[in-house]
Design an enzyme around this catalytic site. Structure first.
Site, PDB file in Angstrom:
ATOM      1  N   VAL A 148       0.817  -1.225   0.000  1.00 37.05           N
ATOM      2  CA  VAL A 148       0.000   0.000   0.000  1.00 37.05           C
ATOM      3  C   VAL A 148       0.845   1.266   0.000  1.00 37.05           C
ATOM      4  O   VAL A 148       0.297   2.364  -0.014  1.00 37.05           O
ATOM      5  CB  VAL A 148      -0.962   0.048   1.214  1.00 37.05           C
ATOM      6  CG1 VAL A 148      -2.059  -1.000   1.090  1.00 37.05           C
ATOM      7  CG2 VAL A 148      -0.194  -0.121   2.523  1.00 37.05           C
ATOM      8  N   GLU A 149       2.167   1.110   0.025  1.00 37.33           N
ATOM      9  CA  GLU A 149       3.012   2.309   0.024  1.00 37.33           C
ATOM     10  C   GLU A 149       3.752   2.408  -1.323  1.00 37.33           C
ATOM     11  O   GLU A 149       3.126   2.572  -2.350  1.00 37.33           O
ATOM     12  CB  GLU A 149       3.920   2.310   1.250  1.00 37.33           C
ATOM     13  CG  GLU A 149       3.075   2.395   2.543  1.00 37.33           C
ATOM     14  CD  GLU A 149       3.869   2.519   3.808  1.00 37.33           C
ATOM     15  OE1 GLU A 149       4.928   3.152   3.801  1.00 37.33           O
ATOM     16  OE2 GLU A 149       3.428   1.978   4.837  1.00 37.33           O
ATOM     17  N   MET A 150       5.057   2.227  -1.359  1.00 37.93           N
ATOM     18  CA  MET A 150       5.772   2.364  -2.637  1.00 37.93           C
ATOM     19  C   MET A 150       5.567   1.132  -3.525  1.00 37.93           C
ATOM     20  O   MET A 150       5.715   1.214  -4.746  1.00 37.93           O
ATOM     21  CB  MET A 150       7.264   2.616  -2.375  1.00 37.93           C
ATOM     22  CG  MET A 150       7.519   3.981  -1.718  1.00 37.93           C
ATOM     23  SD  MET A 150       9.199   4.170  -1.088  1.00 37.93           S
ATOM     24  CE  MET A 150      10.098   4.438  -2.609  1.00 37.93           C
TER      25      MET A 150
END
Lengths: 356, 107
Positions: A148-150
């Site tokens: 859900v981030e990078m």
């Protein structure tokens, strides 16, 4: 200490109970008198940070490592879509955070917690709101691995870095003889993050002896901050980095006694840790609104009001949190003091990123 | 620590130990966000009391395979005790302050 009982000890016990009462009173007043609130006073020097933060033996910061780490920190091409860098959420223009209540990640995904500032994380003995990473090297790859981030595609990223002449040269200078891999990427980013330091605020200058660095109101606020019968802030926001590197459920509505985000409890299943999060530093605090791990407080006064109430939800509340008895003046003094904790930084310069 | 406090501590623990014929009682204190001592060798059946001497709450817990316990959290001056009934190594921590860690070797 191994202890054995005998009659003499029992007799001494009775005498000691009386003596202990006297000792407790003395100890209390000694503590109250311990601090002298004068600029530069020796009793306050424990608030100064070490000039250089600690670093692991195998990753001594060098100019090459810091320069490489800076490039990697600002390079969005490390993410799957090539559009999110470390600096997207840890933006130096926004106090090395993002100005949002909680972060935004891969393709705008709403994240569960506020992006913590990078400022002075080099001094922390444990990382992340829930402490799941032990140091900056351990933390640096986390957002790349998080879907859900990078949401980094590591094969793609390693191909990019290993085929890029600029990065190949930079890695060879920073970590000669070592591969371009997760470990060297993490070490370089951590080396750069260790340069993001706040240790020259008006408060620091006042502690060092500059009488004019803080206003009278800010000095009053400092007293409220450390006084166990007033703000009692120091027990968690401890010297010198304004954090105890500890975990506390501070009674936020979103945590709901631990029924919401479990925080530290997800990693250490001990009851007191349900809904407990790491004490954040207060250094550069004026740059990192909104506040708390859920971004629920917009201003420092809202933070103070939360603690005056002793938290919204009392269930599984940290025993160190209790309602505070502060006058409006004392609340304003406390906010004024926190405003003295921000360093007037030189502007951050941006690195040139190697195109090929 | 003052002489009076030391005497008081010794006397108090001695009283508590008086009930157990062979087992010994040891004291571990939590002071300045650290356990003291950091390592302790005891025998099976011995008891360790954990006393908080800091001005704020500490917790005491262990998730070791040998012995799992959570004494909750308590303020300055209070203590709770644990008896160790199996031989092995136990890691004891404070949940609030994770840098606080000690080892008990039960022989």
């Amino acid at each position: 200490m191994k202890l054995k009982g005998d009659k003499l000890a029992r007799n001494l016990l009775l005498a000691s109970v009386v003596a202990l009462g006297a000792c407790a009173t003395t100890a209390q007043s000694e503590q109250e008198q311990r601090l002298v609130f004068e600029a530069g006073h020796p009793s306050l020097q424990y608030w100064l940070l070490p000039d250089k933060p600690p670093y692991p033996k195998d990753n001594e910061p060098t100019a090459e490592r810091i320069a490489l780490g800076k490039q990697l920190f600002f390079d969005p091409r490390l993410s799957r879509d090539g559009n999110i860098s470390c600096a997207s959420c840890h933006n130096p223009m926004l106090g090395w955070s993002d100005g949002l209540p909680t972060g935004r990640g891969f393709r705008g995904a709403l994240l569960g917690r506020a992006s913590p500032t990078v400022i002075n994380t080099a001094y922390n003995s444990i990382q992340m709101w829930d402490g799941r990473k032990k140091d900056l090297e351990d933390q640096a790859i986390g957002p790349m691995e998080a879907s859900v981030e990078m949401n980094t595609d590591f094969d793609q990223m390693f191909r990019f870095l290993r085929n890029n002449e600029g990065y190949r040269t930079a890695f060879a200078k920073a970590y000669p003889g070592e591969e371009i891999n997760k470990e060297t990427i993490a070490k370089a980013i951590a080396s750069y993050e260790r340069t993001v330091i706040s240790n020259d605020s008006p408060f620091d200058r006042w502690i060092k002896g500059d009488k004019s660095a803080m206003t009278e109101q800010q000095v009053r606020g400092f007293k409220v901050f450390v006084d166990p019968d007033k703000g009692n802030c120091e027990i968690c926001h401890s010297a010198p980095n304004f954090t105890d590197n500890g975990f506390h459920n501070i009674g936020l509505a979103s945590v709901d006694g631990g029924k919401g985000d479990p925080g530290r409890f997800a990693h250490k299943p001990i009851k007191i840790l349900k809904g407990a999060f790491k004490t954040p530093t207060l250094r550069d605090i004026t740059l990192t609104a909104p506040y708390f791990h859920d971004g629920s407080a917009k201003t420092l006064m809202e933070v103070v009001e939360h603690y005056v109430k002793g938290g919204e939800v009392k269930e599984n509340l940290s025993p160190n949190i209790k309602p505070l008895h502060l006058t409006q003046q004392e609340k304003e003094d406390l906010v004024a003091f926190m405003e003295a904790l921000t360093t007037d930084h030189e502007p951050v310069t941006l690195p040139k990123l190697p195109l090929k | 620590m003052t002489f009076d406090k030391i005497v008081f501590g010794i006397a108090l623990v001695a009283l508590l130990a008086a009930g157990a014929a062979n087992a010994a009682e040891y004291e571990v204190v939590q002071k300045n966000k650290a356990f003291s001592p950091k390592e302790l060798n005891i025998k099976v059946g011995d008891t360790v009391k954990f006393t908080n001497e800091d001005n704020f709450f500490h917790n005491v817990f262990s998730l070791s395979d040998l012995k799992t316990f959570d004494l909750g959290s308590y303020p300055k001056g209070e203590f709770k005790s644990v008896t160790f009934d199996k031989a092995g190594k136990v890691e004891v921590e404070c949940a609030i302050h994770p840098s606080m860690l000690m080892i008990i070797n039960v022989q």
